[in-house]
Enzyme design. Structure first.
Site, PDB file in Angstrom:
ATOM      1  CE1 TYR A   1      -5.412  64.272 -57.941  1.00  0.00           C
ATOM      2  CE2 TYR A   1      -4.280  62.217 -57.464  1.00  0.00           C
ATOM      3  CZ  TYR A   1      -4.343  63.431 -58.126  1.00  0.00           C
ATOM      4  OH  TYR A   1      -3.315  63.789 -58.957  1.00  0.00           O
TER       5      TYR A   1
ATOM      6  NE  ARG B   1      15.759  52.723 -50.303  1.00  0.00           N
ATOM      7  CZ  ARG B   1      16.020  51.636 -49.579  1.00  0.00           C
ATOM      8  NH1 ARG B   1      15.064  51.072 -48.868  1.00  0.00           N
ATOM      9  NH2 ARG B   1      17.222  51.099 -49.567  1.00  0.00           N
TER      10      ARG B   1
ATOM     11  CE  LYS C   1      -2.115  68.528 -56.096  1.00  0.00           C
ATOM     12  NZ  LYS C   1      -3.034  67.434 -55.909  1.00  0.00           N
TER      13      LYS C   1
ATOM     14  CG  ASP D   1      -6.503  62.937 -50.210  1.00  0.00           C
ATOM     15  OD1 ASP D   1      -6.138  64.048 -49.798  1.00  0.00           O
ATOM     16  OD2 ASP D   1      -6.184  62.479 -51.324  1.00  0.00           O
TER      17      ASP D   1
HETATM   18  C1  LIG Z   1      -3.006  66.093 -56.122  1.00  0.00           C
HETATM   19  C2  LIG Z   1      -3.752  65.215 -55.193  1.00  0.00           C
HETATM   20  C3  LIG Z   1      -3.265  63.941 -54.822  1.00  0.00           C
HETATM   21  C4  LIG Z   1      -1.987  63.366 -55.403  1.00  0.00           C
HETATM   22  O1  LIG Z   1      -0.890  64.084 -55.019  1.00  0.00           O
HETATM   23  P1  LIG Z   1       0.499  64.168 -55.852  1.00  0.00           P
HETATM   24  O2  LIG Z   1       1.349  65.026 -55.006  1.00  0.00           O
HETATM   25  O3  LIG Z   1       0.166  64.712 -57.197  1.00  0.00           O
HETATM   26  O4  LIG Z   1       1.001  62.760 -55.962  1.00  0.00           O
HETATM   27  C5  LIG Z   1      -3.988  63.203 -53.914  1.00  0.00           C
HETATM   28  N1  LIG Z   1      -5.142  63.661 -53.405  1.00  0.00           N
HETATM   29  C6  LIG Z   1      -5.646  64.861 -53.731  1.00  0.00           C
HETATM   30  C7  LIG Z   1      -6.926  65.313 -53.129  1.00  0.00           C
HETATM   31  C8  LIG Z   1      -4.979  65.680 -54.636  1.00  0.00           C
HETATM   32  O5  LIG Z   1      -5.501  66.864 -54.978  1.00  0.00           O
END
Ligand SMILES: *Cc1c(COP(=O)(O)O)cnc(C)c1O
Length: 379
Positions: free
Chosen positions: A97, A43, A193, A168
């Site tokens: 998102y 952590r 992703k 992001d």
């Molecule tokens: C899926 C996603 C998130 C969140 O991610 P998790 O791993 O599900 O917590 C944030 N931003 C985008 C663009 C996403 O596609």
């Protein structure tokens, strides 16, 4: 090293015991501490598996330091709460998102943090800035319409206004877009992703300067959200093929988008690689490829979205994205289910909009699958 080489060779710790090529997995959660400078603890984000992974991601993003988390949302919430306190104001793009949007609207008021949402343009974001605005949070290309925001315009404006910028970068990946080179302070990822890329792990990542990474880690130790050694290893392994995966997926998406645009039964196609897309020129100027996400409207008098998806034989109706297999979903019922029908209509997310995450299959197989499902003769 160029980016493909970095994917393979950066950030790995060689196995000195057996001289194997791969980073060993170090599962310990307890470490000896006598005669050491700092205590190792999962952590604290300082285990070997976490550190080599951060090194690889930072090499790809052109960052000094970073943090890896157990999910994208752990990364995003930790970053936002590292820099915002009661009385501060943040501007966020309204097309971010859904989970990020929900976090802001559900939790910021509990911390006394003010916020505004702004449309996907540097002008709209600038207009939402107040004297107490501390942070701008953006995402481009957007989900599911693939709108493109001018990153350079946002970062130049943010510097004038003294705001921290967070992007992001999940959809673009560091292979196609390097926001730090465009002036962004902090890059966040849902590594679940494309970075993971095989629909089999959950993780998040942050890439930034040494100074900001330290602040984020100091916040994150309180929230937890650290990534375990096994998943660190899986992600390290996945990143070795990130460049070839993303390039193949993008090439496939381009072919699929061109097919959909020219084919009856499909309405508007949203893909930044198409010359008619409103973000095409901007994408060309700030990305090195157009990505593997696209969306399109089904325009068929007697074929429902469900019947179309059920008729697909190869492309899998599934939420999430970025895997090596192609997946499809209808955002109005999945990612944007919590967004009001009115806001969805304003943004252009209709009930017959489908979002496609294009995989590494042969593009012709994907095209044939879409074509046969549009004929409505499927299962
Ligand atoms: C899926 C996603 C998130 C969140 O991610 P998790 O791993 O599900 O917590 C944030 N931003 C985008 C663009 C996403 O596609």
């Amino acid at each position: 090293m160029r980016i493909d080489t970095k994917c393979v060779h950066s950030g790995s710790a060689r196995d000195t015991i057996s001289r194997g090529l791969n980073t060993p997995i170090f599962p310990s959660s307890a470490y000896e501490y006598l005669d050491t400078e700092s205590t190792v603890y999962p952590r604290y984000f300082n285990t070997v598996n976490q550190r080599v992974l951060v090194e690889k991601i930072c090499e790809l993003e052109g960052a000094e330091d970073g943090v890896v988390f157990s999910s994208g949302m752990a990364a995003i919430s930790s970053v936002l709460l590292s820099f915002l306190k009661a009385g501060d104001h943040a501007v966020l793009q309204d097309e971010i998102y859904g989970g990020s949007h929900a976090f802001v609207t559900a939790f910021f008021h509990r911390f006394g943090i003010e916020y505004s949402f702004a449309a996907t343009s540097a002008e709209a974001i600038e207009a939402a800035i107040r004297p107490e605005t501390r942070l701008l949070f953006i995402e481009t290309p957007t989900n599911p319409l693939l709108n493109v925001l001018d990153i350079r315009a946002v970062t130049a404006m943010a510097r004038r206004k003294g705001c921290l910028t967070v992007i992001d970068n999940t959809f673009a990946t560091p292979i196609l877009q390097n926001p730090i080179a465009l002036g962004i302070d902090i890059v966040v990822h849902s590594g679940t992703k494309y970075l993971g890329g095989h629909s089999d792990l959950s993780c998040g990542a942050v890439a930034t300067s040494s100074e900001l990474a330290l602040k984020i880690r100091n916040t994150a130790v309180n929230f937890g959200g650290n990534l375990n050694a096994l998943t660190c290893y899986l992600l390290e392994r996945s990143l070795k093929t990130l460049a070839i995966r993303v390039r193949q997926q993008s090439a496939n998406a381009f072919k699929v988008a061109q097919f959909l645009e020219g084919e009856g039964g499909f309405g508007k196609v949203n893909y930044p690689g198409l010359s008619g897309h409103p973000g095409h020129e901007m994408a060309r100027s700030q990305m090195s490829g157009f990505g593997a996400m696209l969306s399109f409207e089904l325009d068929h008098p007697d074929l429902s979205v469900d019947a179309f998806m059920k008729g697909l034989k190869l492309i899998i109706p599934a939420v999430s994205l970025g895997g090596i297999e192609s997946t499809i979903c209808d955002p109005a019922r999945t990612s944007h289910a919590k967004v009001s029908a009115e806001v969805r209509a304003r943004q252009g997310i209709s009930g017959n909009l489908l979002r496609l995450s294009v995989g590494i299959e042969d593009a012709d197989d994907l095209i044939e699958d879409l074509a046969q499902a549009a004929e409505g003769k499927g299962k």
